[in-house]
Design a protein around this motif. Structure first.
Motif, PDB file in Angstrom:
ATOM      1  N   LEU A 211      30.448  -6.497  21.931  1.00  9.94           N
ATOM      2  CA  LEU A 211      29.340  -7.449  21.845  1.00  9.94           C
ATOM      3  C   LEU A 211      28.808  -7.794  23.239  1.00  9.94           C
ATOM      4  O   LEU A 211      27.611  -8.018  23.411  1.00  9.94           O
ATOM      5  CB  LEU A 211      29.784  -8.715  21.118  1.00  9.94           C
ATOM      6  CG  LEU A 211      29.968  -8.569  19.602  1.00  9.94           C
ATOM      7  CD1 LEU A 211      30.507  -9.855  18.995  1.00  9.94           C
ATOM      8  CD2 LEU A 211      28.651  -8.187  18.931  1.00  9.94           C
ATOM      9  N   ARG A 212      29.689  -7.844  24.237  1.00  9.74           N
ATOM     10  CA  ARG A 212      29.199  -8.040  25.598  1.00  9.74           C
ATOM     11  C   ARG A 212      28.299  -6.882  26.012  1.00  9.74           C
ATOM     12  O   ARG A 212      27.312  -7.062  26.728  1.00  9.74           O
ATOM     13  CB  ARG A 212      30.361  -8.181  26.584  1.00  9.74           C
ATOM     14  CG  ARG A 212      31.120  -9.491  26.476  1.00  9.74           C
ATOM     15  CD  ARG A 212      31.988  -9.729  27.702  1.00  9.74           C
ATOM     16  NE  ARG A 212      32.979  -8.688  27.915  1.00  9.74           N
ATOM     17  CZ  ARG A 212      34.193  -8.684  27.386  1.00  9.74           C
ATOM     18  NH1 ARG A 212      34.563  -9.674  26.568  1.00  9.74           N
ATOM     19  NH2 ARG A 212      35.043  -7.706  27.641  1.00  9.74           N
ATOM     20  N   GLY A 213      28.652  -5.678  25.548  1.00  8.22           N
ATOM     21  CA  GLY A 213      27.802  -4.522  25.820  1.00  8.22           C
ATOM     22  C   GLY A 213      26.428  -4.687  25.204  1.00  8.22           C
ATOM     23  O   GLY A 213      25.407  -4.375  25.821  1.00  8.22           O
ATOM     24  N   TRP A 214      26.394  -5.208  23.976  1.00  9.17           N
ATOM     25  CA  TRP A 214      25.099  -5.433  23.334  1.00  9.17           C
ATOM     26  C   TRP A 214      24.314  -6.519  24.055  1.00  9.17           C
ATOM     27  O   TRP A 214      23.085  -6.441  24.180  1.00  9.17           O
ATOM     28  CB  TRP A 214      25.290  -5.812  21.864  1.00  9.17           C
ATOM     29  CG  TRP A 214      25.368  -4.623  20.952  1.00  9.17           C
ATOM     30  CD1 TRP A 214      26.429  -4.190  20.225  1.00  9.17           C
ATOM     31  CD2 TRP A 214      24.312  -3.695  20.699  1.00  9.17           C
ATOM     32  NE1 TRP A 214      26.117  -3.046  19.529  1.00  9.17           N
ATOM     33  CE2 TRP A 214      24.816  -2.723  19.806  1.00  9.17           C
ATOM     34  CE3 TRP A 214      23.003  -3.566  21.144  1.00  9.17           C
ATOM     35  CZ2 TRP A 214      24.049  -1.661  19.336  1.00  9.17           C
ATOM     36  CZ3 TRP A 214      22.228  -2.500  20.682  1.00  9.17           C
ATOM     37  CH2 TRP A 214      22.754  -1.566  19.793  1.00  9.17           C
ATOM     38  N   ALA A 215      25.010  -7.542  24.547  1.00 10.58           N
ATOM     39  CA  ALA A 215      24.324  -8.592  25.299  1.00 10.58           C
ATOM     40  C   ALA A 215      23.711  -8.005  26.575  1.00 10.58           C
ATOM     41  O   ALA A 215      22.556  -8.299  26.921  1.00 10.58           O
ATOM     42  CB  ALA A 215      25.293  -9.723  25.634  1.00 10.58           C
ATOM     43  N   GLN A 246      25.497  -9.061  13.534  1.00  7.04           N
ATOM     44  CA  GLN A 246      26.422 -10.185  13.643  1.00  7.04           C
ATOM     45  C   GLN A 246      25.620 -11.485  13.613  1.00  7.04           C
ATOM     46  O   GLN A 246      24.503 -11.548  14.124  1.00  7.04           O
ATOM     47  CB  GLN A 246      27.207 -10.119  14.963  1.00  7.04           C
ATOM     48  CG  GLN A 246      28.045  -8.866  15.138  1.00  7.04           C
ATOM     49  CD  GLN A 246      29.332  -8.916  14.344  1.00  7.04           C
ATOM     50  OE1 GLN A 246      29.900  -9.985  14.132  1.00  7.04           O
ATOM     51  NE2 GLN A 246      29.803  -7.760  13.902  1.00  7.04           N
ATOM     52  N   ALA A 247      26.206 -12.532  13.040  1.00  7.88           N
ATOM     53  CA  ALA A 247      25.561 -13.837  13.045  1.00  7.88           C
ATOM     54  C   ALA A 247      25.507 -14.372  14.476  1.00  7.88           C
ATOM     55  O   ALA A 247      26.450 -14.177  15.249  1.00  7.88           O
ATOM     56  CB  ALA A 247      26.326 -14.816  12.161  1.00  7.88           C
ATOM     57  N   PRO A 248      24.391 -15.048  14.863  1.00  5.62           N
ATOM     58  CA  PRO A 248      24.297 -15.590  16.233  1.00  5.62           C
ATOM     59  C   PRO A 248      25.481 -16.470  16.608  1.00  5.62           C
ATOM     60  O   PRO A 248      25.923 -16.449  17.765  1.00  5.62           O
ATOM     61  CB  PRO A 248      22.991 -16.383  16.200  1.00  5.62           C
ATOM     62  CG  PRO A 248      22.170 -15.692  15.150  1.00  5.62           C
ATOM     63  CD  PRO A 248      23.156 -15.250  14.105  1.00  5.62           C
ATOM     64  N   SER A 249      26.013 -17.241  15.641  1.00  6.82           N
ATOM     65  CA  SER A 249      27.156 -18.103  15.959  1.00  6.82           C
ATOM     66  C   SER A 249      28.380 -17.264  16.332  1.00  6.82           C
ATOM     67  O   SER A 249      29.146 -17.615  17.237  1.00  6.82           O
ATOM     68  CB  SER A 249      27.486 -19.002  14.765  1.00  6.82           C
ATOM     69  OG  SER A 249      27.760 -18.216  13.607  1.00  6.82           O
ATOM     70  N   ARG A 250      28.579 -16.138  15.625  1.00  2.00           N
ATOM     71  CA  ARG A 250      29.687 -15.243  15.929  1.00  2.00           C
ATOM     72  C   ARG A 250      29.502 -14.608  17.306  1.00  2.00           C
ATOM     73  O   ARG A 250      30.460 -14.482  18.088  1.00  2.00           O
ATOM     74  CB  ARG A 250      29.777 -14.154  14.852  1.00  2.00           C
ATOM     75  CG  ARG A 250      30.814 -13.066  15.110  1.00  2.00           C
ATOM     76  CD  ARG A 250      32.213 -13.602  15.083  1.00  2.00           C
ATOM     77  NE  ARG A 250      33.201 -12.551  15.211  1.00  2.00           N
ATOM     78  CZ  ARG A 250      34.465 -12.743  15.546  1.00  2.00           C
ATOM     79  NH1 ARG A 250      34.908 -13.975  15.808  1.00  2.00           N
ATOM     80  NH2 ARG A 250      35.296 -11.732  15.634  1.00  2.00           N
ATOM     81  N   VAL A 251      28.280 -14.220  17.623  1.00  2.00           N
ATOM     82  CA  VAL A 251      27.993 -13.630  18.920  1.00  2.00           C
ATOM     83  C   VAL A 251      28.263 -14.637  20.025  1.00  2.00           C
ATOM     84  O   VAL A 251      28.900 -14.328  21.040  1.00  2.00           O
ATOM     85  CB  VAL A 251      26.529 -13.144  18.981  1.00  2.00           C
ATOM     86  CG1 VAL A 251      26.212 -12.619  20.387  1.00  2.00           C
ATOM     87  CG2 VAL A 251      26.282 -12.063  17.944  1.00  2.00           C
ATOM     88  N   GLU A 253      30.260 -17.148  19.986  1.00  2.00           N
ATOM     89  CA  GLU A 253      31.710 -17.369  20.086  1.00  2.00           C
ATOM     90  C   GLU A 253      32.374 -16.246  20.880  1.00  2.00           C
ATOM     91  O   GLU A 253      33.223 -16.494  21.742  1.00  2.00           O
ATOM     92  CB  GLU A 253      32.305 -17.447  18.678  1.00  2.00           C
ATOM     93  CG  GLU A 253      33.818 -17.577  18.649  1.00  2.00           C
ATOM     94  CD  GLU A 253      34.361 -17.474  17.228  1.00  2.00           C
ATOM     95  OE1 GLU A 253      35.548 -17.127  17.076  1.00  2.00           O
ATOM     96  OE2 GLU A 253      33.595 -17.714  16.271  1.00  2.00           O
ATOM     97  N   GLN A 254      31.995 -14.999  20.590  1.00  2.00           N
ATOM     98  CA  GLN A 254      32.614 -13.863  21.273  1.00  2.00           C
ATOM     99  C   GLN A 254      32.212 -13.782  22.751  1.00  2.00           C
ATOM    100  O   GLN A 254      32.950 -13.252  23.574  1.00  2.00           O
ATOM    101  CB  GLN A 254      32.235 -12.553  20.572  1.00  2.00           C
ATOM    102  CG  GLN A 254      32.876 -12.374  19.212  1.00  2.00           C
ATOM    103  CD  GLN A 254      34.379 -12.156  19.312  1.00  2.00           C
ATOM    104  OE1 GLN A 254      34.883 -11.671  20.308  1.00  2.00           O
ATOM    105  NE2 GLN A 254      35.104 -12.542  18.277  1.00  2.00           N
ATOM    106  N   LEU A 255      31.029 -14.318  23.070  1.00  2.00           N
ATOM    107  CA  LEU A 255      30.553 -14.256  24.442  1.00  2.00           C
ATOM    108  C   LEU A 255      30.937 -15.486  25.255  1.00  2.00           C
ATOM    109  O   LEU A 255      30.542 -15.625  26.410  1.00  2.00           O
ATOM    110  CB  LEU A 255      29.027 -14.091  24.467  1.00  2.00           C
ATOM    111  CG  LEU A 255      28.462 -12.802  23.863  1.00  2.00           C
ATOM    112  CD1 LEU A 255      26.943 -12.806  23.956  1.00  2.00           C
ATOM    113  CD2 LEU A 255      29.034 -11.575  24.532  1.00  2.00           C
TER     114      LEU A 255
END
Length: 735
Positions: A211-215, A246-251, A253-255
């Protein structure tokens, strides 16, 4: 190395390394034996090698380089390598140490044994033995180089990562692989996850890293589209959520928790959080810090001699207005300064007087001038009398060292990216003076950053602003229309500005261009090379590619399709006007340089191009570096001027249209502009001050690196716009 034969005993071995980075990699000092071509005066000597290395081999490492020889006027013979191969055989010295210190009785260490040997040497190195520590360095490099070669990257990608991260590249890739690799358009983080998993380089279930890669991918997309160095958090979360499902809240949280070496950084700001790419953020900080160092090492002001009015060499200074003379004094009293102004404001005239002043104040003053394009450099040399080169050529000539210069002038400063500007300020020696010249209302760089705008808005660099067009310039409709456009008003016809508006289709406009406009325009110019068509896009019926194909037979008298070399969309013929599209450091030709095809050989598929006094041959994949140049996008034409310019713009290209685009395009013409923009394209352009709003951090970094504003009366903030004067559009001025 190419042009050299090698045996098992004469592999080039690294003598020492220099960590300074060049435009193409690291500088190494190499002990080269048995060179049979170059240099011709010796068979054994140290040679400088420029190589695309991320991991710098320790002394004693045998390496094979592939590239070409060149002779530098200052540094002598050099080898520019475009690829390299580290030999798996240890150097004779390393073999001796391995034998005597560790008792390993083999002359060569195979790749499969390198890791085993590394552990053995590391254990011996712990005893403090100097030879064992040296051998540990060599074997450690072999091991790290094997890891580096396992990453599924192209040579260009490896070089870019080496530039950004240097010796830390393996650690950075290990900690945050997807965020680091997201800068490359293909593949996306999903594709990288599959490739790295199959190569055994990254676990497939590391969702946070993915997910950091997607960010990072989202921020890179924003950089490519807008030229910004950062993006709003809301935008990043939206893109990542949609692409990674992915839901924005999940993103979020992971970031929330980023590794120390993550490729992306979250910036908490009062107006909302932003996400930035670490290497861009660090580039802004390095640039600001270097400017602070240059200001701290300020050279003494250059004062005019008392009898300057009686000197013929200073006649240009005497012709300056009071405002222009104050501008010259400001530029020569400060280590870093900017001279800004619009069309017809006298920037070039002021610069000529400024350089005459500098030469008179210090006869030994070493002055160098540079501009982003070859045409801009030629014009700069013509008006200043000083030798001028492109920025890329200037930086390549320094070979990673400081320039031999006391005063560096850079024209057309609205064009360079942050990357170019960072390299420029680091190439300037302590005690050097930097003068930046440009129009902040012109189109910004194609790549990331807006250095000129950031320098102005930071209020940390002295700025001399020329706000009044010269009386002679006001007689030109080209100049007056530039100010009208900036004020959101439509250009008006004049002696040097012709308006041809039509709502016909793109195809009809193209036919009218070739059948009616081009023949009449050719009657107005001294040569066909002084007629330039300028468009907003590359593709489409009115794009640069299609227009170049239809204009080629009209504007090249030597056009002969039976004697052409076909490559991609082009058929290159003798006499064609062409442009270099990429930097080729090995051949000393750079992006944006214009040339003329001197000869073609269809049988060999070869095109020979003359750039000034130099002639280069293009075959095979090298032909990808060339394009016809009868029609150019504004970004490619920026920095150049032509006797006659024809503007074309389709309503389908409205996304790229803005006031800065139109003003930049029409001021490419010196004597005549023929404006054929579609009415809808014109309306869109006038309604938008800029097509790309940039969010950058150099101004903020400058305010941290340089605590106090410059103590000069003319230092100023960003340009504002006056009320229109009677018969004239809005003229830029400074608050």
């Amino acid at each position: 190395m190419s042009n050299s034969r090698h045996t098992d005993t004469d592999w080039p071995a690294i003598v020492r390394k220099t960590m300074g980075r060049s435009p193409i990699g690291y500088e190494l000092r190499l002990r080269a034996r048995g060179l049979d071509r170059e240099p011709k005066d010796s068979t054994r000597q140290d040679v400088t090698v420029w190589a695309p290395l991320a991991l710098t081999p320790p002394p004693g490492t045998p390496v094979i380089f592939t590239g070409r020889w060149r002779h530098h006027a200052r540094y002598g013979w050099q080898f520019q390598a475009h690829q390299y191969r580290v030999m798996q055989t240890l150097s004779p010295r390393a073999q001796e140490v391995l034998w005597t210190v560790l008792g390993v009785r083999r002359a060569r260490v195979a790749p499969s044994d390198t890791e085993k040997s590394l552990y053995a040497v590391a254990a011996a190195a712990a005893t403090g033995s100097a030879p064992a520590r040296a051998l540990n360095d060599v074997l450690g490099f072999h091991y790290r180089e094997q890891l580096w070669q396992r990453w599924p990257l192209t040579g260009e990608q490896r070089l870019e990562l080496a530039r950004q991260h240097g010796e830390q590249i393996l650690q950075v890739l290990h900690d945050d692989p997807y965020a680091v690799l997201a800068q490359f358009v293909q593949p996306d983080p999903n594709g990288w996850r599959e490739q790295l998993h199959h190569a055994g380089l990254a676990p497939k279930d590391d969702e946070a890293a993915w997910l950091r890669g997607w960010a990072a991918y989202a921020v890179h997309e924003h950089v490519r589209e807008t030229g910004s160095s950062r993006a709003a958090e809301s935008q990043v979360l939206e893109v990542v959520g949609a692409r990674a499902h992915q839901a924005p809240s999940r993103v979020r949280e992971q970031l929330a928790h980023l590794p120390a070496a993550s490729g992306i950084v979250r910036l908490d700001r009062g107006d909302g959080a932003q996400w930035a790419l670490r290497h861009y953020l660090e580039a802004e900080q390095r640039t600001a810090a270097r400017l602070g160092q240059l200001i701290a090492a300020a050279p003494k002001p250059l004062a005019l001699p008392r009898d300057w009015k009686a000197s013929p060499e200073l006649a240009s200074v005497g012709q300056l207005t009071a405002d222009q003379r104050r501008a010259a004094e400001l530029l020569l009293s400060n280590p870093v300064g900017a001279l800004i102004g619009g069309a017809g404001s006298g920037k070039t005239f002021t610069l000529r007087g400024t350089l005459a002043w500098a030469r008179a104040a210090d006869l030994g003053q070493r002055i160098r001038c540079a501009a982003p394009t070859g045409k801009a450099a030629a014009r700069l040399m013509e008006v200043t009398g000083e030798e001028a080169v492109t920025i890329d050529r200037l930086l390549a000539s320094s070979q990673g060292h400081s320039l031999d210069v006391d005063l560096l002038v850079v024209d057309e400063m609205s064009m360079p990216t942050l990357g170019h500007f960072e390299r420029l300020v680091h190439a300037l020696p302590d005690g050097g003076r930097l003068v930046l010249v440009g129009d902040p209302n012109q189109l910004g760089p194609i790549g990331m950053g807006q250095p000129l705008q950031d320098l102005i808005t930071s209020n940390r660099i002295p700025v001399a602003a020329l706000t009044e067009p010269h009386r002679a310039a006001l007689d030109s409709a080209i100049v007056s229309n530039a100010y009208r456009i900036l004020g959101g008003q439509a250009p008006e016809e004049g002696d040097d500005y012709v308006v041809l508006r039509s709502r016909e289709s793109d195809e009809s406009l193209r036919r009218y261009l070739t059948r009616a406009v081009i023949p009449r325009a050719l009657e107005k110019v001294s040569s066909a090379a002084e007629l330039q068509v300028v468009v907003p896009t590359v593709e489409g019926p009115l794009g640069a590619v299609e227009l170049n194909r239809v204009l080629q037979p009209q504007l090249n008298r030597q056009f002969d399709p039976t004697r052409a070399v076909a490559h991609g969309p082009w058929r290159f013929c003798a006499g064609d006007r062409v442009m270099q599209l990429v930097n080729d450091y090995n051949r000393d030709v750079f992006n944006g340089e214009s040339g003329r095809v001197s000869a073609v050989d269809p049988g060999r598929g070869e095109v020979r191009v003359r750039f000034g006094a130099r002639e280069l041959a293009y075959r095979g994949r090298r032909l990808d570096q060339l394009a016809l140049a009868y029609a150019l996008t504004v970004h490619k034409a920026q920095g150049s001027e032509y006797e006659t310019v024809i503007l074309l713009g389709s309503p389908h290209a409205q996304r790229l249209m803005s006031r800065e685009w139109l003003m930049t395009a029409e001021t490419r013409g010196r004597r005549l502009v023929i404006d054929m923009l579609h009415p809808e394209a014109l309306q869109t352009a006038l309604a938008r001050p800029t097509a790309r709003q940039r969010s950058t951090g150099l101004a903020e970094a400058l305010r941290h690196a340089i605590p106090h504003p410059p103590s000069v009366d003319r230092a100023t903030a960003s340009p504002q716009v006056k009320k229109p004067r009677a018969g004239l559009g809005a003229a830029p001025t400074l608050a």
